[in-house]
Design a protein around this motif. Structure first.
Motif, short mmCIF file in Angstrom:
data_model
loop_
_atom_site.label_atom_id
_atom_site.label_comp_id
_atom_site.label_asym_id
_atom_site.label_seq_id
_atom_site.Cartn_x
_atom_site.Cartn_y
_atom_site.Cartn_z
N TRP A 122 0.84 -1.19 0.00
CA TRP A 122 0.00 0.00 0.00
C TRP A 122 0.88 1.25 0.00
CZ3 TRP A 122 -5.41 -0.94 0.55
CH2 TRP A 122 -5.74 -2.27 0.85
N CYS A 135 -5.87 3.37 9.04
CA CYS A 135 -6.11 2.42 7.96
C CYS A 135 -5.07 1.29 7.93
CB CYS A 135 -6.17 3.14 6.62
SG CYS A 135 -7.62 4.22 6.46
N ILE A 139 -5.86 -2.72 8.29
CA ILE A 139 -5.40 -3.71 7.31
C ILE A 139 -4.56 -4.79 7.98
CG2 ILE A 139 -3.90 -4.02 5.30
CD1 ILE A 139 -4.86 -1.15 4.45
N PHE A 169 -3.98 4.85 -1.11
CA PHE A 169 -5.13 5.14 -0.26
C PHE A 169 -4.95 6.49 0.43
CE2 PHE A 169 -2.12 3.21 2.64
CZ PHE A 169 -2.33 3.82 3.86
N ARG A 177 -10.38 4.25 -2.42
CA ARG A 177 -9.99 4.17 -1.02
C ARG A 177 -9.53 5.53 -0.51
NH1 ARG A 177 -8.21 -0.54 -3.63
NH2 ARG A 177 -9.17 -2.44 -2.79
N THR A 185 -11.37 7.84 5.20
CA THR A 185 -10.91 6.62 4.53
C THR A 185 -11.10 5.40 5.42
OG1 THR A 185 -9.25 7.97 3.40
CG2 THR A 185 -8.99 5.60 3.25
N MET A 189 -12.91 1.91 4.31
CA MET A 189 -12.27 0.59 4.35
C MET A 189 -13.05 -0.38 5.23
SD MET A 189 -8.17 1.03 4.24
CE MET A 189 -7.33 1.72 2.81
N GLU A 192 -15.72 -1.49 2.96
CA GLU A 192 -15.22 -2.26 1.82
C GLU A 192 -14.84 -3.68 2.22
OE1 GLU A 192 -11.61 -2.02 -1.49
OE2 GLU A 192 -11.45 -0.89 0.37
N PHE A 193 -14.23 -3.82 3.39
CA PHE A 193 -13.78 -5.13 3.83
C PHE A 193 -14.84 -5.88 4.64
CE2 PHE A 193 -9.51 -2.91 3.61
CZ PHE A 193 -9.13 -3.56 2.44
#
Length: 273
Positions: A122, A135, A139, A169, A177, A185, A189, A192-193
């Motif tokens: 990333w 973020c 992750i 991102f 993102r 953000t 996320m 999104e996840f």
């Protein structure tokens, strides 16, 4: 070494997202995976047929093996891992039990392609404050524990993304993102996840309040802002700041999950005898 053990979905759910979570290995065959192409948060797929090849490279002393229903594949892979000195258990009931229990699962389609090292990469702007620490924490704790983060000059983010197969991102250019409307953000996320659990949604509100100067959204937003700005002054190296920031968000997450009803006062009132 002790015999193989099963871990319940409830117990594993308490470990997911914490620093003490073991390495999670999904060994479902393609036919079973295609039925539900999602992953237990933080897990990675591995081919059970090549366990002798990849087990030696695992940088972990504990693991949980996940197959479709917690049957023979899990037992076989876990037994092999224990031959490599890894305390490997298996998920009781496998991924099927996890899904039936209503626990969050990350769509594999939302995870960027992993590089040759098996990690997602990333890239974002240098000198992070809030979103660009929050973020990466999300992750590493729920998507890819071995994820790599590159902090570069804002003008170089897209160039580095193209040249090094990195996922950008939290940059100002329109992109999937990044901020969307009133959401930061981190909010994007989490959605999104497919990680919209009560604790993470609570944390997202705190992050959003601190990151977008809306401290009225949550009383804790002011504290997160103060701690984040303090860390940015303490560390000139962004990666050092990220490592310390991981602990900060670990603490906020555990508060969001386990301690919102707890209070503290001193001196504690004495009860009459």
């Amino acid at each position: 070494m002790s015999s193989l053990l099963q871990i319940s979905t409830e117990k594993l759910a308490r470990l997911v997202g914490t620093p003490k979570c073991p390495t999670l290995i999904d060994v479902r065959i393609d036919e079973d995976f295609d039925i539900d192409p999602r992953l237990v948060p933080g897990s990675a797929r591995r081919d059970y047929r090549n366990v002798q090849e990849w087990a030696a490279g695992l940088d972990s002393d504990s693991a949980v093996v996940i197959c479709h229903r917690g049957k023979k594949l899990s037992y076989g892979v876990a037994a092999w891992l224990r031959n490599f000195g890894i305390a490997a258990d298996l998920l009781e009931g496998g991924f099927e039990a996890w899904a039936e229990g209503g626990y969050p699962a990350v769509p594999v389609s939302a995870i960027p392609e992993r590089g040759l090292s098996g990690r997602t990469v990333w890239v974002t702007r240098a000198r992070p404050k809030i979103d660009r620490i929050a973020c990466p924490w999300l992750i590493r704790r729920f998507v890819d524990p071995r994820a790599v983060f590159l902090y570069v000059s804002p003008s170089e983010v897209e160039t580095v993304a193209d040249g090094f197969d990195a996922t950008p991102f939290d940059i100002e250019a329109p992109m999937p993102r990044s901020h969307k409307g009133e959401f930061c953000t981190f909010d994007v996320m989490v959605e999104e996840f497919a990680l919209s659990t009560e604790p993470l949604l609570r944390l997202a509100t705190i992050v959003r309040g601190a990151d977008t100067s809306r401290l009225d959204l949550a009383p804790q937003a002011s504290g997160l802002l103060a701690a984040s700005l303090g860390l940015s002054r303490m560390y000139s190296d962004d990666l050092e700041q990220l490592e310390v920031g991981m602990l900060l968000y670990d603490a906020f997450y555990r508060w969001c999950r386990d301690a919102t009803d707890e209070t503290h006062n001193w001196p504690s009132p004495k009860k009459d005898s």
